[in-house]
Design a protein around this motif. Structure first.
Motif, PDB file in Angstrom:
ATOM      1  N   ARG A  95      58.798  40.201  43.422  1.00 43.03           N
ATOM      2  CA  ARG A  95      59.148  40.735  44.744  1.00 43.03           C
ATOM      3  C   ARG A  95      60.116  39.822  45.485  1.00 43.03           C
ATOM      4  NH1 ARG A  95      53.002  42.253  46.484  1.00 43.03           N
ATOM      5  NH2 ARG A  95      52.709  43.993  45.006  1.00 43.03           N
ATOM      6  N   ARG A  96      59.901  38.508  45.392  1.00 40.75           N
ATOM      7  CA  ARG A  96      60.769  37.585  46.120  1.00 40.75           C
ATOM      8  C   ARG A  96      62.207  37.711  45.654  1.00 40.75           C
ATOM      9  NH1 ARG A  96      59.532  33.109  49.093  1.00 40.75           N
ATOM     10  NH2 ARG A  96      57.362  33.229  48.361  1.00 40.75           N
ATOM     11  N   ARG A  97      62.404  37.851  44.345  1.00 40.96           N
ATOM     12  CA  ARG A  97      63.768  38.005  43.826  1.00 40.96           C
ATOM     13  C   ARG A  97      64.388  39.312  44.291  1.00 40.96           C
ATOM     14  NH1 ARG A  97      63.477  37.420  37.557  1.00 40.96           N
ATOM     15  NH2 ARG A  97      65.643  38.110  37.759  1.00 40.96           N
ATOM     16  N   ILE A  99      63.631  40.972  47.063  1.00 46.49           N
ATOM     17  CA  ILE A  99      63.916  40.849  48.502  1.00 46.49           C
ATOM     18  C   ILE A  99      65.178  40.025  48.730  1.00 46.49           C
ATOM     19  CG2 ILE A  99      63.054  39.869  50.665  1.00 46.49           C
ATOM     20  CD1 ILE A  99      60.224  40.623  49.729  1.00 46.49           C
ATOM     21  N   SER A 100      65.390  39.000  47.918  1.00 49.33           N
ATOM     22  CA  SER A 100      66.581  38.161  48.087  1.00 49.33           C
ATOM     23  C   SER A 100      67.866  38.916  47.786  1.00 49.33           C
ATOM     24  CB  SER A 100      66.485  36.927  47.174  1.00 49.33           C
ATOM     25  OG  SER A 100      66.605  37.301  45.809  1.00 49.33           O
TER      26      SER A 100
END
Length: 254
Positions: A95-97, A99-100
């Motif tokens: 998810r973090r990737r 979102i980035s």
């Protein structure tokens, strides 16, 4: 000059970076086909029914015009929602990737929405000035400015359509499967409009007719998703390992 300016703006805001585009010719072809399937096939399957009733041709043409007009509006509404749901459903480690990578799609949506509103303002400005002021020079300037702004808005939108059909507002940067998912959502939205808000009674006896485009689009999208998995190791809820900058995303086989 104007065309070059519009094309440059589209390349800047609507086209993803090269490293986000798979070097896979069948996928590129599928990206074009599935977008137009949802818009066009539902009209094609209705044509034999319409040909039996000449008056129905008016409703058929109006139906096609409505689909074209609805498509950008539905996409602008659907992209943020589908993005949010997709990232929420992704594996926690990815998810973090995802979102980035949101700045690209959000910038693309904002650029398209801005030009869409610019076109609306370009149409409304001359009417407002003409109805408010009696000065001929002011009215003439308003008309000229309105025509110029409308030309810029229409030029941008026309050049943006091919990029949108392939990359769906650069959501391909977040995940390669997102454009396929978005076209399926769009096709079903158009199908539901046909079923629940028809423009005429000539299709009332055939509820299945509007589903043609949605079903065809879904079939093409499924084939594309299978190819993404088998050829590139890209699954729906996860991302492949990050590549060093400048590394090609070419497929092992085309």
């Amino acid at each position: 000059m104007g065309d070059n300016k519009d094309r440059n703006l589209v390349e800047r805001f609507m086209e993803p970076p090269e490293e986000a585009i798979l070097d896979d010719r069948p996928v590129r072809i599928l990206q074009e086909v599935r977008f137009w399937c949802g818009i066009g096939i539902a009209l094609v399957v209705k044509l034999p029914v319409v040909m039996q009733d000449p008056e129905g041709l008016v409703y058929w043409a109006r139906d096609g015009a409505l689909r074209v007009a609805l498509t950008p509006v539905l996409l602008l509404l659907s992209v943020p929602l589908v993005l949010a749901l997709y990232i929420t459903a992704a594996r926690p480690g990815h998810r973090r990737r995802m979102i980035s990578r949101l700045p690209g799609p959000l910038t693309s949506v904002a650029a398209f929405l801005g030009h869409f509103l610019l076109g609306a303002a370009a149409v409304g400005l001359p009417f407002w000035v003409i109805s408010t002021y009696d000065h001929p020079l002011l009215r003439g300037i308003a008309v000229i400015v309105g025509i110029y702004l409308l030309a810029r808005a229409v030029g941008f939108v026309l050049f943006a359509v091919p990029a949108i059909s392939r990359h769906m507002f650069r959501t391909v940067e977040v995940h390669q499967a997102l454009p396929a998912c978005l076209t399926v959502v769009l096709a079903w939205e158009l199908a539901l409009q046909d079923i629940f808000f028809p423009l005429g009674d000539q299709f009332a006896d055939s509820t299945l007719l509007p589903l043609g485009g949605a079903i065809a689009t879904m079939a093409i999208a499924v084939f594309e998703l299978i190819r993404l998995r088998t050829r590139h190791g890209i699954t729906l809820r996860s991302l492949p390992p990050e590549r060093p900058r400048g590394t090609s995303t070419a497929s092992p086989a085309s």
